[in-house]
Write a protein that holds these residues in place. Sequence first.
Motif, PDB file in Angstrom:
ATOM      1  N   LYS A  13       0.824  -1.208   0.000  1.00 33.14           N
ATOM      2  CA  LYS A  13       0.000   0.000   0.000  1.00 33.14           C
ATOM      3  C   LYS A  13       0.856   1.254   0.000  1.00 33.14           C
ATOM      4  N   LEU A  14       2.005   1.195   0.697  1.00 30.97           N
ATOM      5  CA  LEU A  14       2.858   2.368   0.806  1.00 30.97           C
ATOM      6  C   LEU A  14       3.562   2.669  -0.508  1.00 30.97           C
ATOM      7  N   ILE A  15       3.938   1.614  -1.217  1.00 29.43           N
ATOM      8  CA  ILE A  15       4.559   1.812  -2.529  1.00 29.43           C
ATOM      9  C   ILE A  15       3.521   2.386  -3.491  1.00 29.43           C
ATOM     10  N   GLY A  16       2.295   1.879  -3.371  1.00 25.89           N
ATOM     11  CA  GLY A  16       1.216   2.346  -4.237  1.00 25.89           C
ATOM     12  C   GLY A  16       1.604   2.152  -5.686  1.00 25.89           C
ATOM     13  N   ASP A  17       1.424   3.176  -6.495  1.00 30.19           N
ATOM     14  CA  ASP A  17       1.779   3.045  -7.912  1.00 30.19           C
ATOM     15  C   ASP A  17       3.101   3.759  -8.224  1.00 30.19           C
ATOM     16  N   ALA A  18       3.955   3.909  -7.216  1.00 29.44           N
ATOM     17  CA  ALA A  18       5.259   4.545  -7.440  1.00 29.44           C
ATOM     18  C   ALA A  18       6.025   3.774  -8.507  1.00 29.44           C
ATOM     19  N   GLU A  19       6.607   4.514  -9.457  1.00 30.16           N
ATOM     20  CA  GLU A  19       7.313   3.838 -10.542  1.00 30.16           C
ATOM     21  C   GLU A  19       8.617   3.221 -10.044  1.00 30.16           C
ATOM     22  N   THR A  20       9.352   4.008  -9.243  1.00 35.14           N
ATOM     23  CA  THR A  20      10.643   3.534  -8.755  1.00 35.14           C
ATOM     24  C   THR A  20      10.708   3.646  -7.232  1.00 35.14           C
ATOM     25  N   VAL A  21      11.266   2.625  -6.610  1.00 36.30           N
ATOM     26  CA  VAL A  21      11.502   2.668  -5.171  1.00 36.30           C
ATOM     27  C   VAL A  21      13.014   2.623  -4.969  1.00 36.30           C
ATOM     28  N   HIS A  22      13.537   3.544  -4.161  1.00 38.45           N
ATOM     29  CA  HIS A  22      14.969   3.543  -3.874  1.00 38.45           C
ATOM     30  C   HIS A  22      15.202   2.832  -2.551  1.00 38.45           C
ATOM     31  N   VAL A  23      16.043   1.813  -2.591  1.00 37.21           N
ATOM     32  CA  VAL A  23      16.253   0.981  -1.408  1.00 37.21           C
ATOM     33  C   VAL A  23      17.667   1.215  -0.890  1.00 37.21           C
ATOM     34  N   LYS A  24      17.760   1.369   0.421  1.00 36.50           N
ATOM     35  CA  LYS A  24      19.048   1.551   1.058  1.00 36.50           C
ATOM     36  C   LYS A  24      19.067   0.565   2.216  1.00 36.50           C
ATOM     37  N   GLN A  25      20.183  -0.148   2.393  1.00 36.16           N
ATOM     38  CA  GLN A  25      20.179  -1.119   3.480  1.00 36.16           C
ATOM     39  C   GLN A  25      21.524  -1.199   4.196  1.00 36.16           C
ATOM     40  N   THR A  26      21.456  -1.489   5.500  1.00 34.48           N
ATOM     41  CA  THR A  26      22.657  -1.795   6.275  1.00 34.48           C
ATOM     42  C   THR A  26      22.443  -3.208   6.811  1.00 34.48           C
ATOM     43  N   GLU A  27      23.254  -3.604   7.794  1.00 31.76           N
ATOM     44  CA  GLU A  27      23.056  -4.946   8.347  1.00 31.76           C
ATOM     45  C   GLU A  27      21.785  -5.056   9.182  1.00 31.76           C
ATOM     46  N   SER A  28      21.356  -3.921   9.756  1.00 31.36           N
ATOM     47  CA  SER A  28      20.219  -3.998  10.681  1.00 31.36           C
ATOM     48  C   SER A  28      18.994  -3.219  10.224  1.00 31.36           C
ATOM     49  N   GLN A  29      19.130  -2.394   9.177  1.00 28.75           N
ATOM     50  CA  GLN A  29      18.024  -1.537   8.762  1.00 28.75           C
ATOM     51  C   GLN A  29      17.859  -1.530   7.248  1.00 28.75           C
ATOM     52  N   ILE A  30      16.620  -1.306   6.817  1.00 34.06           N
ATOM     53  CA  ILE A  30      16.367  -1.105   5.385  1.00 34.06           C
ATOM     54  C   ILE A  30      15.417   0.090   5.238  1.00 34.06           C
ATOM     55  N   VAL A  31      15.598   0.871   4.196  1.00 36.18           N
ATOM     56  CA  VAL A  31      14.706   2.001   3.920  1.00 36.18           C
ATOM     57  C   VAL A  31      14.191   1.886   2.499  1.00 36.18           C
ATOM     58  N   PHE A  32      12.879   2.007   2.342  1.00 40.07           N
ATOM     59  CA  PHE A  32      12.270   2.051   1.020  1.00 40.07           C
ATOM     60  C   PHE A  32      11.785   3.483   0.818  1.00 40.07           C
ATOM     61  N   GLN A  33      12.216   4.091  -0.265  1.00 42.34           N
ATOM     62  CA  GLN A  33      11.849   5.487  -0.459  1.00 42.34           C
ATOM     63  C   GLN A  33      11.168   5.699  -1.800  1.00 42.34           C
ATOM     64  N   THR A  34       9.958   6.298  -1.760  1.00 43.69           N
ATOM     65  CA  THR A  34       9.297   6.745  -2.987  1.00 43.69           C
ATOM     66  C   THR A  34       9.216   8.267  -2.894  1.00 43.69           C
TER      67      THR A  34
END
Lengths: 377, 377
Positions: free
Chosen positions: A209-230
């Motif tokens: 639902k959060l991604i919705g119809d976003a064309e591109t999602v930018h993902v950033k990750q470390t060993e303990s965290q992940i971020v999804f950004q639209t």
Amino acid sequence: MNFKINKAVLNNAIKKVSGAINPNTPVPALTGMHLAANQDGLTITGSDSDLSIRTFVPSDETEGVEIIEEGSIILPAKELAGIAQKMPKDLIAFATTDETQMQISSGKSKFTLNGADGNEYPKLPTVEGDSYPIKGQVLQELVEKTAYATSKTETRPVLTGANLFYQQGSIGMVATDSHRLSKVVGDEQVEGDISPVTIPEKTLQKLPKLIGDAETVHVKQTESQIVFQTEKAQVFSRLLDGNYPQTDRLIPAEHKTRLTTNRKDFLSAMERSTVLADKDQKVVTLEITDENSGIFETIELSHNNGEVGQSKEDIIVDETEGEELKISFNAQYMIDALKRIDDEKVVIEFNGAMRPFIIKPENKTHFVQLILPVRVY
Amino acid sequence: MNFKINKAVLNNAIKKVSGAINPNTPVPALTGMHLAANQDGLTITGSDSDLSIRTFVPSDETEGVEIIEEGSIILPAKELAGIAQKMPKDLIAFATTDETQMQISSGKSKFTLNGADGNEYPKLPTVEGDSYPIKGQVLQELVEKTAYATSKTETRPVLTGANLFYQQGSIGMVATDSHRLSKVVGDEQVEGDISPVTIPEKTLQKLPKLIGDAETVHVKQTESQIVFQTEKAQVFSRLLDGNYPQTDRLIPAEHKTRLTTNRKDFLSAMERSTVLADKDQKVVTLEITDENSGIFETIELSHNNGEVGQSKEDIIVDETEGEELKISFNAQYMIDALKRIDDEKVVIEFNGAMRPFIIKPENKTHFVQLILPVRVY
């Protein structure tokens, strides 16, 4: 802090952020939503400390937000959501009376809401490093086709999430509760050296639902965290500790019996077969007999609940090959698997009555689901 | 017993009858549905002994039932409903293998369902005497406008139902939980000498769907039972014992303050006023002040929940007359009352801060609702 916002825009933002808030959190600040206004627009954040969701409403859109005075505040989440939903007009005005109190008005309706100083809100985790882009649609598919197969028990905590992996230039996802497995590889080339990480089921649940119809999602990750950004939302999630099991060796490369059938008809038959089943024990038996010297036209699906009754069903198949077989399994697992396939036809490949079998779309190789049979006495 | 039935017709009949069945009943036969086929058609019955519902599917309709062999049986309700819903084809065939077992088949799907002998089903109560007709639409209105006000506690059991009464040639219904009251008189002349009876809330809850769009409902009643009969369904209900209180003397004939306002706007304002309220204590205060020497344009509605915040609302009124007033009441009661009114405008008549007040549609006299105020310290 002082701003005016369109009612629908506000409700939309609140709805997204609400998903992260747990009203029973032991951290009082986290029962609220954090609102921060600056000249660029309004940022709303909700968090249960494992999962945080942040949405942004830009101030330059016609139907967006007009910032009159910058500032930040924490407001009680449920009440803010209720007020935003029920306001009489399309424009809602927010103005703080001091650092912890907000006046919200619309038409002839006026609320005074007690909150807390915006600076008391916990800082979101910082995730350093490069991000990689992934198509919104691909990420949607990965999540929707695998999340259901995560473990619902904490016996092996790492199995309560789905493993995101990088394989031959593509991002994929796999989940298993050790009774069944679902693995899908995105049909998109992604550049980078991406380490495998395991994402909690709660995050997967909210993600589509959060991604919705976003064309591109930018993902950033470390060993303990992940971020999804639209463009309009950021989802921060804790990752699960521990090594995810090697699942590739669980998926058999060969088969002894193979059938192709219509997905919808097979799904209906499976659903019928559970009508007489106990809630927790939906075991059905599938019997493939070699009646016409190798050409099967129908196979038989049966369920026997001694007390209530039995069901029997002839399944029309398009094609079968290989050995005769009688195999029992949890019908709910098959229903779950069939529901994740979009194709008209499915292929099921067996390796005998006591070996795991796989279900896949007829013409695709990037998506495979696996079910362990049940021993019936 | 042997018959063929259209899937949609069967599902429709089962759905109606299901409402009466309580899966936890101590009488095993009542966990099932009773099916009886004779040359006229198929009768399906469900009952929890207080409430019984019987539907009839005639055999002469094109899309109905074809009776091949008469008979009766009891079948497990949940399983029968599940099978009927999920069968693959539009035609479902039923055939008993003995007195207690039914084979149900459709397309390539076949169920064997264990039940019990139809003769073991409890007899429905016989209700002797004459019936009187009432318009389906009128009965719907009586139930929908009063059932909500029945008591949810058992302190005075007779208040857990609505009282059906006969007054000046019309049938009416009244319900009260002693904090509020709703009374409506049907706008139809009914002939007969009809005694007042009190119908349990559970029956009222089911009745509107069972009546559906039936033009006429034939009602038959004794001291302990009532039957509602339409062409396709019969509803048998136990009545509540005890004398229903005289409610007419509770409804004030005069008023000291009166206001007319838009129903929808007032309802929205009331709903907003409960956003900050505790679930169990939705007390709001309405203040009517004589600002413009007798002509009020707005009144004020407020709610104060010290911890969370306050709400304040100016209500635009069309007309007011009489004394100034400040009165507190349960907002939920007002919301419930306003939702039962169809008119654009409502009239509210007060008799001071501590006396019950009434809410009614602007131009109708047959429907009146009453709310007791709350003392605020």
